[in-house]
Motif scaffolding. Structure first.
Motif, PDB file in Angstrom:
ATOM      1  N   UNK A  94       0.985  -1.164  -0.050  1.00  0.00           N
ATOM      2  CA  UNK A  94      -0.044   0.079  -0.023  1.00  0.00           C
ATOM      3  C   UNK A  94       0.778   1.490  -0.066  1.00  0.00           C
ATOM      4  N   UNK A  95       1.934   1.097   0.426  1.00  0.00           N
ATOM      5  CA  UNK A  95       3.090   2.360   0.680  1.00  0.00           C
ATOM      6  C   UNK A  95       4.377   1.832   0.955  1.00  0.00           C
ATOM      7  N   UNK A  96       5.137   2.552   0.254  1.00  0.00           N
ATOM      8  CA  UNK A  96       6.881   2.331   0.567  1.00  0.00           C
ATOM      9  C   UNK A  96       7.564   3.368   0.360  1.00  0.00           C
ATOM     10  N   UNK A  97       8.642   3.395   1.119  1.00  0.00           N
ATOM     11  CA  UNK A  97       9.726   4.296   0.943  1.00  0.00           C
ATOM     12  C   UNK A  97      11.143   3.735   1.204  1.00  0.00           C
ATOM     13  N   UNK A  98      11.926   4.269   0.541  1.00  0.00           N
ATOM     14  CA  UNK A  98      13.331   3.598   0.598  1.00  0.00           C
ATOM     15  C   UNK A  98      14.609   4.759   0.461  1.00  0.00           C
ATOM     16  N   UNK A  99      15.513   4.354   0.963  1.00  0.00           N
ATOM     17  CA  UNK A  99      16.714   5.221   0.795  1.00  0.00           C
ATOM     18  C   UNK A  99      17.365   5.168  -0.508  1.00  0.00           C
ATOM     19  N   UNK A 100      16.914   4.178  -1.330  1.00  0.00           N
ATOM     20  CA  UNK A 100      17.391   3.872  -2.536  1.00  0.00           C
ATOM     21  C   UNK A 100      16.279   3.683  -3.625  1.00  0.00           C
ATOM     22  N   UNK A 101      16.525   3.326  -4.911  1.00  0.00           N
ATOM     23  CA  UNK A 101      15.486   3.544  -5.876  1.00  0.00           C
ATOM     24  C   UNK A 101      14.575   2.288  -5.709  1.00  0.00           C
ATOM     25  N   UNK A 102      14.931   1.129  -5.157  1.00  0.00           N
ATOM     26  CA  UNK A 102      14.343  -0.045  -5.064  1.00  0.00           C
ATOM     27  C   UNK A 102      14.539  -0.436  -3.704  1.00  0.00           C
ATOM     28  N   UNK A 103      13.396  -1.187  -3.280  1.00  0.00           N
ATOM     29  CA  UNK A 103      13.265  -1.973  -1.930  1.00  0.00           C
ATOM     30  C   UNK A 103      14.022  -3.415  -2.456  1.00  0.00           C
ATOM     31  N   UNK A 104      14.909  -3.690  -1.802  1.00  0.00           N
ATOM     32  CA  UNK A 104      15.592  -5.265  -2.353  1.00  0.00           C
ATOM     33  C   UNK A 104      15.522  -5.939  -1.020  1.00  0.00           C
ATOM     34  N   UNK A 105      15.393  -7.345  -1.294  1.00  0.00           N
ATOM     35  CA  UNK A 105      15.378  -8.324   0.011  1.00  0.00           C
ATOM     36  C   UNK A 105      16.587  -9.107  -0.401  1.00  0.00           C
ATOM     37  N   UNK A 146      16.466   1.714   6.472  1.00  0.00           N
ATOM     38  CA  UNK A 146      16.909   1.569   5.088  1.00  0.00           C
ATOM     39  C   UNK A 146      15.765   1.791   4.088  1.00  0.00           C
ATOM     40  N   UNK A 147      14.464   1.207   4.546  1.00  0.00           N
ATOM     41  CA  UNK A 147      13.269   1.029   3.860  1.00  0.00           C
ATOM     42  C   UNK A 147      12.183   0.471   4.896  1.00  0.00           C
ATOM     43  N   UNK A 148      11.053   1.176   4.412  1.00  0.00           N
ATOM     44  CA  UNK A 148       9.813   0.804   4.982  1.00  0.00           C
ATOM     45  C   UNK A 148       8.771   0.536   3.894  1.00  0.00           C
ATOM     46  N   UNK A 149       8.051  -0.546   4.086  1.00  0.00           N
ATOM     47  CA  UNK A 149       6.896  -0.764   3.158  1.00  0.00           C
ATOM     48  C   UNK A 149       5.547  -1.487   3.946  1.00  0.00           C
ATOM     49  N   UNK A 150       4.517  -0.718   3.652  1.00  0.00           N
ATOM     50  CA  UNK A 150       3.284  -1.347   4.255  1.00  0.00           C
ATOM     51  C   UNK A 150       2.636  -2.231   3.362  1.00  0.00           C
ATOM     52  N   UNK A 151       1.917  -3.207   4.089  1.00  0.00           N
ATOM     53  CA  UNK A 151       1.053  -4.096   3.135  1.00  0.00           C
ATOM     54  C   UNK A 151      -0.204  -4.198   3.962  1.00  0.00           C
TER      55      UNK A 151
END
Length: 207
Positions: A94-105, A146-151
């Protein structure tokens, strides 16, 4: 490399296991060598990552599939019957922010913070609004995040924050910040929250 899809072009499966600490490593081995090996042959499989909790009693799988596919329809390997069955949910970002262009696992020493919010389905739309606003505050006030992504869960009863931190100390520092008050948090009155910390121990992408 696994990228968290921020455009909702994949289905996301979340399998949450609770396990006795002495059995955590055995469960992870079965998941990697039986469950994910089976998944990897499926034409709709995109990726999977296995997460080990730092407290030793939890494991979760974050999996990605072709859109609209229902991974819960797939059988579980018989050997997994030796462990408590997981709670299985379908999610979308639903929403995501990251210090880089992509959120990588990626597997390694980064710390993953999985926060779970339980709610009545009627409250999920409001929680989506609140968590979207919370991302801006969190990314600007949390050194080491580094990143946060809500689901959101498609059944309306949950939301999850998949956060990535440089290390455990960076996460624990936010809890000590002046003014941090979990009793007056953005989810107050709408959801019950708990969180746990993990390391990614295995990743698998489709051939």
């Amino acid at each position: 490399m696994i990228k968290v899809d921020r455009t909702n072009t994949v289905s996301v499966g979340l399998d949450l296991y609770t396990v006795a600490e002495r059995h955590q490593s055995a469960l992870i081995e079965v998941i990697i060598h039986e469950q994910i090996k089976f998944w990897a042959d499926h034409p709709y499989f995109k990726s999977a990552s296995v997460h080990r909790s730092l407290d030793g009693v939890r494991v979760f799988i974050y999996s990605q599939w072709n859109p609209k596919f229902e991974p819960r329809s797939l059988p579980r390997p018989t050997v997994l019957s030796e462990f408590f069955p997981p709670e299985m949910l379908l999610l979308e970002v639903t929403a995501s922010r990251s210090n880089s262009a992509e959120v990588e696992i990626i597997a390694g020493n980064l710390v993953t913070h999985l926060a779970e919010f339980r709610m009545m389905p009627i409250h999920q739309p409001e929680m989506i609004k609140r968590t979207s606003a919370e991302l801006e505050r969190a990314m600007s006030n949390s050194p080491g995040l580094i990143s946060a992504t809500f689901h959101r869960s498609l059944d309306g009863t949950r939301m999850f924050n998949y956060g990535q931190w440089e290390n455990r100390e960076a996460f624990e520092a936010i809890l000590k910040q002046p003014g941090f008050n979990p009793e007056q948090a953005y989810w107050e009155g709408f959801a019950r929250n708990e969180f746990h910390l993990y390391n990614v121990v295995h990743t698998q992408i489709a051939d």
